[in-house]
Design a protein around this motif. Sequence first.
Motif, PDB file in Angstrom:
ATOM      1  N   ASN A  33     -36.144-118.467  -7.398  1.00 28.67           N
ATOM      2  CA  ASN A  33     -35.452-117.969  -8.596  1.00 28.67           C
ATOM      3  C   ASN A  33     -35.861-118.837  -9.775  1.00 28.67           C
ATOM      4  N   SER A  34     -35.258-118.614 -10.923  1.00 29.43           N
ATOM      5  CA  SER A  34     -35.677-119.333 -12.128  1.00 29.43           C
ATOM      6  C   SER A  34     -35.321-120.819 -12.095  1.00 29.43           C
ATOM      7  N   GLU A  35     -34.378-121.223 -11.254  1.00 28.09           N
ATOM      8  CA  GLU A  35     -33.936-122.613 -11.204  1.00 28.09           C
ATOM      9  C   GLU A  35     -34.529-123.429 -10.064  1.00 28.09           C
ATOM     10  N   GLU A  99     -44.763-122.459 -17.606  1.00 32.92           N
ATOM     11  CA  GLU A  99     -43.341-122.098 -17.629  1.00 32.92           C
ATOM     12  C   GLU A  99     -43.139-120.630 -18.009  1.00 32.92           C
ATOM     13  N   TYR A 102     -44.062-118.377 -15.067  1.00 36.47           N
ATOM     14  CA  TYR A 102     -43.054-118.468 -14.012  1.00 36.47           C
ATOM     15  C   TYR A 102     -41.804-117.669 -14.397  1.00 36.47           C
ATOM     16  N   SER A 103     -41.358-117.821 -15.631  1.00 39.52           N
ATOM     17  CA  SER A 103     -40.179-117.097 -16.106  1.00 39.52           C
ATOM     18  C   SER A 103     -40.416-115.590 -16.061  1.00 39.52           C
ATOM     19  N   CYS A 106     -40.317-114.412 -12.372  1.00 43.72           N
ATOM     20  CA  CYS A 106     -38.938-114.337 -11.870  1.00 43.72           C
ATOM     21  C   CYS A 106     -38.196-113.150 -12.484  1.00 43.72           C
ATOM     22  N   ALA A 107     -38.390-112.923 -13.771  1.00 38.81           N
ATOM     23  CA  ALA A 107     -37.736-111.781 -14.430  1.00 38.81           C
ATOM     24  C   ALA A 107     -38.149-110.470 -13.779  1.00 38.81           C
TER      25      ALA A 107
END
Length: 112
Positions: A33-35, A99, A102-103, A106-107
Amino acid sequence: MAEKRNVNRKNRRLQVRYGIDSLDRVGFTCDINSEGLFIQTSNIARPGTVLRMELAIPGGSPVRFIGRVQWARKVPPNLLSLVKKGGMGIRIIRFVAGEEAYSAYCAELFRR
């Protein structure tokens, strides 16, 4: 054991290179996930260890980040494919490169 995550994760298998000083170990994500993410591996680090990581996302440049081991469960290499949670849960501390990619990845996962 009670679930401690605030964010759901999606099941994806992506190659991850990681290590303390160099990217000398290889594992595969089980969920992401994003975290953070979970890395299935028999080469675990202790909880609290800060690792350098490089994640290969489909169709993009490698994503490089620093992560902290939140929890780990050691499983013998010959049983790793049978035991689902042999490896490490990682929380992303900061990105070094990729970054945005990756974001976006995930989105897209959570849009499906």
